[in-house]
Design a protein around this motif. Structure first.
Motif, PDB file in Angstrom:
ATOM      1  N   ARG A  90       0.855  -1.183   0.000  1.00 31.02           N
ATOM      2  CA  ARG A  90       0.000   0.000   0.000  1.00 31.02           C
ATOM      3  C   ARG A  90       0.892   1.234   0.000  1.00 31.02           C
ATOM      4  N   ALA A  91       0.851   2.041   1.059  1.00 38.97           N
ATOM      5  CA  ALA A  91       1.669   3.253   1.059  1.00 38.97           C
ATOM      6  C   ALA A  91       2.868   3.133   1.989  1.00 38.97           C
ATOM      7  N   VAL A  92       3.172   1.911   2.446  1.00 36.41           N
ATOM      8  CA  VAL A  92       4.256   1.706   3.410  1.00 36.41           C
ATOM      9  C   VAL A  92       5.443   1.036   2.730  1.00 36.41           C
ATOM     10  N   TYR A  93       6.611   1.644   2.880  1.00 33.75           N
ATOM     11  CA  TYR A  93       7.850   1.122   2.326  1.00 33.75           C
ATOM     12  C   TYR A  93       8.652   0.458   3.451  1.00 33.75           C
ATOM     13  N   TYR A  94       8.959  -0.824   3.259  1.00 33.58           N
ATOM     14  CA  TYR A  94       9.699  -1.582   4.260  1.00 33.58           C
ATOM     15  C   TYR A  94      11.200  -1.515   3.957  1.00 33.58           C
ATOM     16  N   ARG A  95      12.004  -1.439   5.031  1.00 34.05           N
ATOM     17  CA  ARG A  95      13.468  -1.528   4.881  1.00 34.05           C
ATOM     18  C   ARG A  95      14.010  -2.263   6.101  1.00 34.05           C
ATOM     19  N   PHE A  96      14.689  -3.391   5.826  1.00 36.99           N
ATOM     20  CA  PHE A  96      15.241  -4.208   6.905  1.00 36.99           C
ATOM     21  C   PHE A  96      16.756  -4.053   6.915  1.00 36.99           C
ATOM     22  N   THR A  97      17.310  -3.783   8.090  1.00 40.93           N
ATOM     23  CA  THR A  97      18.742  -3.547   8.222  1.00 40.93           C
ATOM     24  C   THR A  97      19.333  -4.489   9.262  1.00 40.93           C
ATOM     25  N   ALA A 112      12.229  -1.110   9.612  1.00 39.98           N
ATOM     26  CA  ALA A 112      11.732   0.268   9.501  1.00 39.98           C
ATOM     27  C   ALA A 112      10.600   0.323   8.485  1.00 39.98           C
ATOM     28  N   ARG A 113       9.554   1.071   8.808  1.00 35.17           N
ATOM     29  CA  ARG A 113       8.402   1.261   7.918  1.00 35.17           C
ATOM     30  C   ARG A 113       8.297   2.752   7.596  1.00 35.17           C
ATOM     31  N   TRP A 114       8.427   3.090   6.319  1.00 37.38           N
ATOM     32  CA  TRP A 114       8.449   4.483   5.875  1.00 37.38           C
ATOM     33  C   TRP A 114       7.214   4.813   5.047  1.00 37.38           C
ATOM     34  N   THR A 115       6.795   6.069   5.101  1.00 37.47           N
ATOM     35  CA  THR A 115       5.751   6.561   4.208  1.00 37.47           C
ATOM     36  C   THR A 115       6.305   7.735   3.406  1.00 37.47           C
ATOM     37  N   LEU A 116       5.837   7.856   2.185  1.00 36.85           N
ATOM     38  CA  LEU A 116       6.246   8.949   1.309  1.00 36.85           C
ATOM     39  C   LEU A 116       5.171  10.029   1.365  1.00 36.85           C
ATOM     40  N   ILE A 117       5.595  11.276   1.587  1.00 33.86           N
ATOM     41  CA  ILE A 117       4.607  12.343   1.705  1.00 33.86           C
ATOM     42  C   ILE A 117       4.860  13.457   0.691  1.00 33.86           C
ATOM     43  N   ASP A 118       3.813  14.203   0.413  1.00 28.09           N
ATOM     44  CA  ASP A 118       3.897  15.451  -0.331  1.00 28.09           C
ATOM     45  C   ASP A 118       4.260  16.535   0.688  1.00 28.09           C
ATOM     46  N   ILE A 124       0.115  11.840   2.843  1.00 31.49           N
ATOM     47  CA  ILE A 124       0.767  10.627   2.356  1.00 31.49           C
ATOM     48  C   ILE A 124       0.475  10.423   0.876  1.00 31.49           C
ATOM     49  N   LEU A 125       1.497  10.052   0.135  1.00 28.36           N
ATOM     50  CA  LEU A 125       1.354   9.768  -1.287  1.00 28.36           C
ATOM     51  C   LEU A 125       1.137   8.268  -1.481  1.00 28.36           C
ATOM     52  N   ARG A 126       0.019   7.898  -2.079  1.00 26.78           N
ATOM     53  CA  ARG A 126      -0.251   6.489  -2.348  1.00 26.78           C
ATOM     54  C   ARG A 126       0.617   5.971  -3.487  1.00 26.78           C
ATOM     55  N   ASN A 127       0.948   6.843  -4.399  1.00 22.25           N
ATOM     56  CA  ASN A 127       1.805   6.485  -5.527  1.00 22.25           C
ATOM     57  C   ASN A 127       2.967   7.468  -5.594  1.00 22.25           C
ATOM     58  N   PRO A 128       4.208   6.991  -5.763  1.00 18.50           N
ATOM     59  CA  PRO A 128       5.353   7.899  -5.798  1.00 18.50           C
ATOM     60  C   PRO A 128       5.349   8.748  -7.059  1.00 18.50           C
ATOM     61  N   PRO A 129       5.808  10.002  -6.977  1.00 20.43           N
ATOM     62  CA  PRO A 129       5.925  10.829  -8.180  1.00 20.43           C
ATOM     63  C   PRO A 129       6.856  10.153  -9.187  1.00 20.43           C
TER      64      PRO A 129
END
Length: 245
Positions: A90-97, A112-118, A124-129
């Motif tokens: 969905r709108a959550v970007y996962y990153r495992f370190t 870590a769970r990241w969201t992309l915002i305007d 929150i942006l559902r789709n990245p630019p």
């Protein structure tokens, strides 16, 4: 020269003294700053730079992170850090370190769970630019528990104001300093003598430069503590810290 991979990125670091606490061990805030830095380094290597974020009027904000440590990390240790981003759910970007010692053993892991915002509309942006060109397509393979149990009663620990020295380029308190805040209000006899084995943080509302929030804490069992910061309009962040036995 081999092109950087979107699947993973790694580097070696030496734990510096200034990142450590009174026991000469890497602090939780220092650990989070290393995790944040390798994430930034990976994006930069792929061409997803600060300039590109600015042109796309977008930014990543950390929504949740859970960190587990098998043992304390001492000043002067040489470590290998490996970070693996995944495609968004969905709108959550996962990153495992993962953090490994010189023998290749994992001594710390972070989900870590990241969201992309305007950044202009603060949504929150559902789709990245398209101009951002995010290359992350791998499936999510590994996660940690990011839930935070909530106590019934809280003890007020005073106010904190987002100051210049802890504010990042997004104009708000940098996410890594919330771990420092949580540690600062934990009982001194615990935080000064026992290492943390786990910390989970959830970020609900940003704390802008000059804004203040009230801090609270509560014990949870023999080894756990709950911490949160509250604004008039609701919680700013929550944390769950667990001390090693």
């Amino acid at each position: 020269m081999t092109a950087p991979s979107a699947l993973q990125y790694e580097k070696e670091i030496t734990v510096e003294q200034y990142q450590c606490d009174l026991r000469d061990q890497l602090s939780m805030g220092g650990l989070l700053r290393q995790i944040q830095q390798i994430s930034t380094d990976h994006c930069d290597a792929l061409g997803v730079t600060a300039q590109r974020y600015q042109e796309a009027r977008a930014a990543f904000l950390l929504a949740k992170i859970s960190v587990e440590c098998l043992r304390p990390i001492a000043a002067g240790e040489r470590l290998r850090i490996i970070t693996r981003p995944s495609a968004p759910a969905r709108a959550v970007y996962y990153r495992f370190t993962s953090i490994l010692d010189q023998q290749g053993r994992e001594i710390c892991a972070a989900d870590a769970r990241w969201t992309l915002i305007d950044v202009q509309k603060r949504r929150i942006l559902r789709n990245p630019p398209p101009e951002l060109g995010l290359p992350f397509t791998a499936p999510v393979e590994r996660t940690l528990d990011v839930s935070i149990p909530r106590p019934a009663e809280l003890e007020s620990m005073g106010e904190f104001t987002a100051s210049y020295s802890r504010t990042d380029r997004n104009g708000h308190l940098n996410n890594t300093f919330y771990a420092d805040l949580a540690c600062d209000i934990l009982p001194m006899e615990l935080i000064s003598q026992r290492p943390l084995s786990r910390m989970t943080l959830a970020y609900h509302k940003e704390l802008r430069l000059g804004q203040s929030m009230e801090l609270f804490r509560a014990p949870q069992g023999p080894d756990g503590w709950y911490v949160c910061g509250a604004l008039p309009q609701g919680k700013c962040f929550e944390a769950h810290a667990v001390f090693a036995g």
